[in-house]
Design a protein around this motif. Structure first.
Motif, PDB file in Angstrom:
ATOM      1  N   VAL A   1       0.843  -1.194   0.000  1.00 54.14           N
ATOM      2  CA  VAL A   1       0.000   0.000   0.000  1.00 54.14           C
ATOM      3  C   VAL A   1       0.880   1.246   0.000  1.00 54.14           C
ATOM      4  O   VAL A   1       1.762   1.401   0.859  1.00 54.14           O
ATOM      5  N   ILE A   2       0.631   2.134  -0.945  1.00 48.43           N
ATOM      6  CA  ILE A   2       1.431   3.345  -1.123  1.00 48.43           C
ATOM      7  C   ILE A   2       0.496   4.543  -1.122  1.00 48.43           C
ATOM      8  O   ILE A   2      -0.430   4.619  -1.936  1.00 48.43           O
ATOM      9  N   ALA A   3       0.712   5.454  -0.190  1.00 49.36           N
ATOM     10  CA  ALA A   3      -0.063   6.693  -0.141  1.00 49.36           C
ATOM     11  C   ALA A   3       0.827   7.821  -0.657  1.00 49.36           C
ATOM     12  O   ALA A   3       1.878   8.093  -0.093  1.00 49.36           O
ATOM     13  N   MET A   4       0.378   8.466  -1.710  1.00 51.69           N
ATOM     14  CA  MET A   4       1.149   9.531  -2.355  1.00 51.69           C
ATOM     15  C   MET A   4       0.690  10.896  -1.841  1.00 51.69           C
ATOM     16  O   MET A   4      -0.501  11.118  -1.615  1.00 51.69           O
ATOM     17  N   THR A   5       1.636  11.821  -1.672  1.00 45.52           N
ATOM     18  CA  THR A   5       1.310  13.206  -1.356  1.00 45.52           C
ATOM     19  C   THR A   5       1.398  14.037  -2.630  1.00 45.52           C
ATOM     20  O   THR A   5       2.449  14.073  -3.274  1.00 45.52           O
TER      21      THR A   5
ATOM     22  N   TRP B   1       5.187   9.349 -12.631  1.00 46.88           N
ATOM     23  CA  TRP B   1       6.568   9.416 -12.134  1.00 46.88           C
ATOM     24  C   TRP B   1       6.745   8.548 -10.895  1.00 46.88           C
ATOM     25  O   TRP B   1       7.745   7.832 -10.764  1.00 46.88           O
ATOM     26  N   LEU B   2       5.764   8.602  -9.994  1.00 44.96           N
ATOM     27  CA  LEU B   2       5.888   7.842  -8.748  1.00 44.96           C
ATOM     28  C   LEU B   2       5.902   6.343  -9.000  1.00 44.96           C
ATOM     29  O   LEU B   2       6.805   5.633  -8.526  1.00 44.96           O
ATOM     30  N   ILE B   3       4.922   5.833  -9.734  1.00 46.56           N
ATOM     31  CA  ILE B   3       4.867   4.377  -9.911  1.00 46.56           C
ATOM     32  C   ILE B   3       6.023   3.881 -10.773  1.00 46.56           C
ATOM     33  O   ILE B   3       6.515   2.766 -10.571  1.00 46.56           O
ATOM     34  N   ASP B   4       6.475   4.687 -11.717  1.00 42.28           N
ATOM     35  CA  ASP B   4       7.654   4.297 -12.502  1.00 42.28           C
ATOM     36  C   ASP B   4       8.873   4.186 -11.599  1.00 42.28           C
ATOM     37  O   ASP B   4       9.645   3.215 -11.683  1.00 42.28           O
ATOM     38  N   GLU B   5       9.069   5.176 -10.728  1.00 37.57           N
ATOM     39  CA  GLU B   5      10.232   5.178  -9.836  1.00 37.57           C
ATOM     40  C   GLU B   5      10.189   4.010  -8.859  1.00 37.57           C
ATOM     41  O   GLU B   5      11.232   3.453  -8.485  1.00 37.57           O
ATOM     42  N   LEU B   6       8.981   3.605  -8.457  1.00 36.88           N
ATOM     43  CA  LEU B   6       8.834   2.499  -7.509  1.00 36.88           C
ATOM     44  C   LEU B   6       8.799   1.137  -8.200  1.00 36.88           C
ATOM     45  O   LEU B   6       8.600   0.112  -7.541  1.00 36.88           O
ATOM     46  N   GLY B   7       8.967   1.124  -9.518  1.00 39.43           N
ATOM     47  CA  GLY B   7       9.011  -0.128 -10.254  1.00 39.43           C
ATOM     48  C   GLY B   7       7.680  -0.837 -10.355  1.00 39.43           C
ATOM     49  O   GLY B   7       7.621  -2.069 -10.447  1.00 39.43           O
ATOM     50  N   ILE B   8       6.599  -0.077 -10.358  1.00 40.19           N
ATOM     51  CA  ILE B   8       5.250  -0.646 -10.406  1.00 40.19           C
ATOM     52  C   ILE B   8       4.718  -0.588 -11.835  1.00 40.19           C
ATOM     53  O   ILE B   8       4.610   0.500 -12.417  1.00 40.19           O
ATOM     54  N   ASP B   9       4.385  -1.739 -12.393  1.00 43.67           N
ATOM     55  CA  ASP B   9       3.834  -1.790 -13.748  1.00 43.67           C
ATOM     56  C   ASP B   9       2.347  -1.438 -13.743  1.00 43.67           C
ATOM     57  O   ASP B   9       1.891  -0.587 -14.517  1.00 43.67           O
ATOM     58  N   LYS B  10       1.589  -2.088 -12.837  1.00 45.31           N
ATOM     59  CA  LYS B  10       0.153  -1.826 -12.717  1.00 45.31           C
ATOM     60  C   LYS B  10      -0.224  -1.823 -11.246  1.00 45.31           C
ATOM     61  O   LYS B  10       0.305  -2.606 -10.454  1.00 45.31           O
ATOM     62  N   ALA B  11      -1.159  -0.953 -10.895  1.00 47.80           N
ATOM     63  CA  ALA B  11      -1.600  -0.854  -9.506  1.00 47.80           C
ATOM     64  C   ALA B  11      -3.106  -0.692  -9.451  1.00 47.80           C
ATOM     65  O   ALA B  11      -3.733  -0.206 -10.393  1.00 47.80           O
TER      66      ALA B  11
END
Length: 277
Positions: A56-60, A86-96
């Protein structure tokens, strides 16, 4: 996940400055987008409720909390959508999976319209197209405006009251967190010519008023849940969103007004867990 588990707070670097985020758990990614004038801290004490078998990732959002103000103030909701990418790319997330509420819902709609291929399921809570109604700008301004600093400090009491501090049942520690987040945004520095009396808190609302929601939602291709509280005045557009998104359904959970995570975290978690599981 133990209910005492608290997320770790981290930052990533982007072309427009740092983005703050909080993270808890492992497994399938779930991104949480907050409303204004709050930050990812809105979710911090309740992320454990949805973190079983999930990352679980909460973005500001940019400009909020400890995320940087963009060097050139945003004027397009798609610029906020870019920060999510930018956030999901940096965290290596393809789909969320994504859960979003209030202003965060507007950002998630813009992101989904551009990048449905990066989403598994989308939950959009309390969305509303203010530009589609008479007096929409005034409604947004009443909710998201600059409070001029006063010598007697009375502007602080106004913000305290807006944050629920005079509610007899209020969690005063949580109210203080809201006040702090509000004060971070309470400025017109360098943006008065753009956002006017909205100030920095009005950056995303300014973009929302320019965004053609009912046209753009037609581009969303992922399974989507539209959520409005049973007593929410924003539910006047509930059917517009449910019928406008090709693969959407809607629910109206019991609530005296807009759905509120702080007042009913169990309901919040149930909505997410039921739809995603």
């Amino acid at each position: 996940m133990d209910e005492k588990s608290m997320p770790k707070r981290n930052m990533i670097q982007t072309p427009d400055g740092q983005i703050e985020y909080r993270e808890l758990g492992e497994g399938k990614p779930l991104l949480l987008l907050h409303g204004l004038p709050q930050s990812s801290r809105q979710y911090a004490r309740h992320m454990w409720r949805v973190a079983k078998d999930r990352r679980v990732i909460a973005m500001t959002m940019m400009g909020c909390g400890q995320s940087a103000r963009p060097p050139k103030p945003y004027t397009d909701l798609n610029q906020y959508a870019q920060t999510v990418l930018w956030l999901i790319d940096e965290l290596g997330i393809d789909k969320a999976d994504i859960f979003s509420t209030h202003t965060g819902s507007a950002v998630s709609v813009a992101f989904a319209a551009l990048h449905s291929n990066r989403i598994n399921k989308l939950i959009v809570q309390e969305p509303f197209n203010y530009a589609a109604i008479d007096g929409g700008r005034d409604r947004l301004f009443n909710a998201h405006r600059y409070y001029p600093v006063k010598n007697d400090g009375s502007h602080l009491m106004e913000i305290w009251q807006k944050s629920g501090g005079t509610d007899p049942e209020a969690d005063l520690n949580r109210v203080m967190e809201k006040v702090i987040d509000h004060l971070i945004l309470d400025s017109r520095e360098d943006v008065e010519e753009i956002y006017g009396d909205f100030g920095w808190e009005g950056a995303a609302p300014f973009c929302m008023l320019k965004y053609d929601f009912f046209e753009e939602i037609k581009k969303i291709t992922v399974p989507t849940l539209i959520v409005h509280g049973s007593g929410s005045f924003l539910a006047a557009q509930h059917d517009d969103y449910v019928n406008g998104i090709p693969n959407a359904e809607g629910i109206r959970p019991e609530s005296p007004s807009l759905l509120n995570l702080d007042k009913n975290p169990e309901q919040w978690a149930e909505i997410i867990n039921n739809y995603l599981d």
